[in-house]
Design an enzyme around this catalytic site. Structure first.
Site, PDB file in Angstrom:
ATOM      1  N   SER A 142      -4.956  28.522  11.983  1.00 40.47           N
ATOM      2  CA  SER A 142      -5.719  29.771  11.828  1.00 40.47           C
ATOM      3  C   SER A 142      -6.556  29.933  13.083  1.00 40.47           C
ATOM      4  O   SER A 142      -6.767  28.958  13.822  1.00 40.47           O
ATOM      5  CB  SER A 142      -6.648  29.622  10.610  1.00 40.47           C
ATOM      6  OG  SER A 142      -7.630  30.637  10.592  1.00 40.47           O
ATOM      7  N   TYR A 155     -12.642  25.041   5.162  1.00 42.40           N
ATOM      8  CA  TYR A 155     -11.473  25.690   5.777  1.00 42.40           C
ATOM      9  C   TYR A 155     -11.467  25.446   7.286  1.00 42.40           C
ATOM     10  O   TYR A 155     -10.456  25.064   7.869  1.00 42.40           O
ATOM     11  CB  TYR A 155     -11.533  27.191   5.465  1.00 42.40           C
ATOM     12  CG  TYR A 155     -10.285  27.971   5.814  1.00 42.40           C
ATOM     13  CD1 TYR A 155      -9.196  28.020   4.944  1.00 42.40           C
ATOM     14  CD2 TYR A 155     -10.197  28.677   7.006  1.00 42.40           C
ATOM     15  CE1 TYR A 155      -8.056  28.762   5.248  1.00 42.40           C
ATOM     16  CE2 TYR A 155      -9.059  29.422   7.327  1.00 42.40           C
ATOM     17  CZ  TYR A 155      -7.991  29.451   6.446  1.00 42.40           C
ATOM     18  OH  TYR A 155      -6.860  30.180   6.757  1.00 42.40           O
TER      19      TYR A 155
HETATM   20  P1  NAD Z   1      -1.096  33.025   0.162  1.00 46.13           P
HETATM   21  O1  NAD Z   1      -2.148  32.772  -0.855  1.00 46.13           O
HETATM   22  O2  NAD Z   1      -0.196  34.210  -0.019  1.00 46.13           O
HETATM   23  O3  NAD Z   1      -0.170  31.745   0.368  1.00 46.13           O
HETATM   24  C1  NAD Z   1      -0.621  30.421   0.123  1.00 46.13           C
HETATM   25  C2  NAD Z   1       0.562  29.593  -0.334  1.00 46.13           C
HETATM   26  O4  NAD Z   1       0.104  28.239  -0.555  1.00 46.13           O
HETATM   27  C3  NAD Z   1       1.177  30.080  -1.651  1.00 46.13           C
HETATM   28  O5  NAD Z   1       2.579  29.929  -1.639  1.00 46.13           O
HETATM   29  C4  NAD Z   1       0.568  29.119  -2.672  1.00 46.13           C
HETATM   30  O6  NAD Z   1       1.367  28.961  -3.835  1.00 46.13           O
HETATM   31  C5  NAD Z   1       0.543  27.831  -1.846  1.00 46.13           C
HETATM   32  N1  NAD Z   1      -0.351  26.820  -2.402  1.00 46.13           N
HETATM   33  C6  NAD Z   1      -1.671  26.919  -2.674  1.00 46.13           C
HETATM   34  N2  NAD Z   1      -2.117  25.770  -3.232  1.00 46.13           N
HETATM   35  C7  NAD Z   1      -1.052  24.932  -3.310  1.00 46.13           C
HETATM   36  C8  NAD Z   1      -0.855  23.619  -3.799  1.00 46.13           C
HETATM   37  N3  NAD Z   1      -1.870  22.903  -4.345  1.00 46.13           N
HETATM   38  N4  NAD Z   1       0.384  23.079  -3.739  1.00 46.13           N
HETATM   39  C9  NAD Z   1       1.427  23.793  -3.222  1.00 46.13           C
HETATM   40  N5  NAD Z   1       1.304  25.037  -2.734  1.00 46.13           N
HETATM   41  C10 NAD Z   1       0.075  25.603  -2.789  1.00 46.13           C
HETATM   42  O7  NAD Z   1      -1.894  33.152   1.542  1.00 46.13           O
HETATM   43  P2  NAD Z   1      -1.406  33.231   3.068  1.00 46.13           P
HETATM   44  O8  NAD Z   1      -2.412  34.068   3.752  1.00 46.13           O
HETATM   45  O9  NAD Z   1       0.012  33.555   3.164  1.00 46.13           O
HETATM   46  O10 NAD Z   1      -1.669  31.724   3.538  1.00 46.13           O
HETATM   47  C11 NAD Z   1      -0.675  30.929   4.135  1.00 46.13           C
HETATM   48  C12 NAD Z   1      -1.317  30.080   5.236  1.00 46.13           C
HETATM   49  O11 NAD Z   1      -1.763  30.946   6.280  1.00 46.13           O
HETATM   50  C13 NAD Z   1      -2.536  29.292   4.773  1.00 46.13           C
HETATM   51  O12 NAD Z   1      -2.483  27.988   5.312  1.00 46.13           O
HETATM   52  C14 NAD Z   1      -3.688  30.065   5.387  1.00 46.13           C
HETATM   53  O13 NAD Z   1      -4.799  29.240   5.635  1.00 46.13           O
HETATM   54  C15 NAD Z   1      -3.058  30.569   6.666  1.00 46.13           C
HETATM   55  N6  NAD Z   1      -3.753  31.701   7.270  1.00 46.13           N
HETATM   56  C16 NAD Z   1      -3.879  32.887   6.607  1.00 46.13           C
HETATM   57  C17 NAD Z   1      -4.546  33.932   7.230  1.00 46.13           C
HETATM   58  C18 NAD Z   1      -4.728  35.274   6.560  1.00 46.13           C
HETATM   59  O14 NAD Z   1      -5.506  36.106   7.082  1.00 46.13           O
HETATM   60  N7  NAD Z   1      -4.047  35.546   5.463  1.00 46.13           N
HETATM   61  C19 NAD Z   1      -5.091  33.754   8.513  1.00 46.13           C
HETATM   62  C20 NAD Z   1      -4.948  32.533   9.136  1.00 46.13           C
HETATM   63  C21 NAD Z   1      -4.270  31.516   8.515  1.00 46.13           C
END
Ligand code: NAD
Length: 260
Positions: A142, A155
């Site tokens: 991130s 985080y």
């Molecule tokens: P999201 O909530 O759509 O996806 C998160 C995923 O992680 C889902 O598939 C969920 O089922 C899975 N997950 C959560 N807890 C879990 C567990 N205990 N065991 C197995 N799977 C688990 O959100 P996203 O935004 O797609 O996030 C994906 C990644 O991107 C994350 O690591 C997040 O930190 C990172 N990220 C997101 C953003 C943003 O703005 N959305 C920015 C930077 C980084």
């Protein structure tokens, strides 16, 4: 481009991970999905990907807080497809609170899911990559792996740790055909950030769209969300021969957030 390759993508039942799964399936890659969610919905996702891209998928519901289940996930991908060529660590959760009010159990869960799970997947997957002399490790960190924001102690700590892990693995695998990189997205519209958009809208007394615009205005100079498709294309680029010499990098894709 990825015909015959296998990708294991943690946290791929929604959001960015699902987008990367679709991008890789679109290149002929066989996909091991993982994540939480309704089993019926996951079944539908799998059949959509299989029929749309004509490739094979599997699903393993390993909980990323459980090292034994993570080991079983990697072994299950290798057993189904013969190897693990591409590993995308994408599972992640968020909780926001000032450090003195941060619930210790949320701290532990975020460190386990957003950081330690990647150590375990890499630990178990690397021998398969070494055997083939080729591998791609892509850690979805991130902007918070590079800079901090208030109220995100766990985080930010986990994502900085993930960038560090990415670099160590890059050094240990350099020259072996395996690369290890982190992608550092800025705001991307997924379920993960929806609570923050809602909270912002409530504080300002505006609608959800205006709440989203206000979040962007604070941190992301482009004032546009990063798209899931753009993240999928960056992950694909890291799997291409053009990226053979990119390793140990933490690549921002953030509309200028970390340029400030
Ligand atoms: P999201 O909530 O759509 O996806 C998160 C995923 O992680 C889902 O598939 C969920 O089922 C899975 N997950 C959560 N807890 C879990 C567990 N205990 N065991 C197995 N799977 C688990 O959100 P996203 O935004 O797609 O996030 C994906 C990644 O991107 C994350 O690591 C997040 O930190 C990172 N990220 C997101 C953003 C943003 O703005 N959305 C920015 C930077 C980084």
């Amino acid at each position: 481009m990825l015909k015959g390759k296998t990708a294991l993508i943690t946290g791929s039942t929604s959001g960015i991970g699902l987008g990367i799964a679709r991008a890789m399936a679109g290149q002929g890659c066989r996909i091991m999905l993982n994540g939480l969610g309704d089993p019926e919905r996951i079944k539908v996702l799998r059949s959509e990907i299989e029929s749309e891209y004509g490739t094979e998928t599997r699903f393993h519901g390993a909980d990323m807080t459980c090292p034994d289940q993570i080991a079983a996930l990697v072994e299950s991908a290798a057993a189904a497809f013969g190897s693990v060529d591409i590993l995308v660590n994408c599972a992640g959760v968020q909780h926001t609170a000032p450090v003195e009010k941060f619930p210790p159990e949320r701290w532990a869960a975020i460190i386990a899911i957003n950081l330690s799970s990647s150590f375990y997947t890499i630990h178990h997957a690397i021998p398969y990559m070494q055997r083939n002399g080729w591998g791609r490790i892509i850690n979805i960190a991130s902007v918070h792996g590079l800079v901090a924001s208030a109220n995100k102690a766990a985080y930010v700590s986990a994502k900085h740790g993930l960038v560090g892990l990415t670099k160590v693995v890059a050094l240990e695998t350099a020259g072996s055909g395996i690369t290890s990189n982190a992608i550092c997205p800025g705001w991307t519209r997924t379920e993960l950030i929806e609570p923050q958009i809602i909270a912002r809208a409530e504080t300002l007394g505006v609608d959800i769209e205006a709440g989203g615009r206000d979040l962007l205005a604070e941190k992301q100079p482009s004032r546009q969300f990063v798209s899931i498709e753009q993240l999928g294309q960056l992950a694909l680029f890291l799997c291409s021969p053009a990226a053979d010499q990119i390793t140990g990098a933490a690549m921002p894709i953030d509309g200028g957030w970390t340029a400030q």
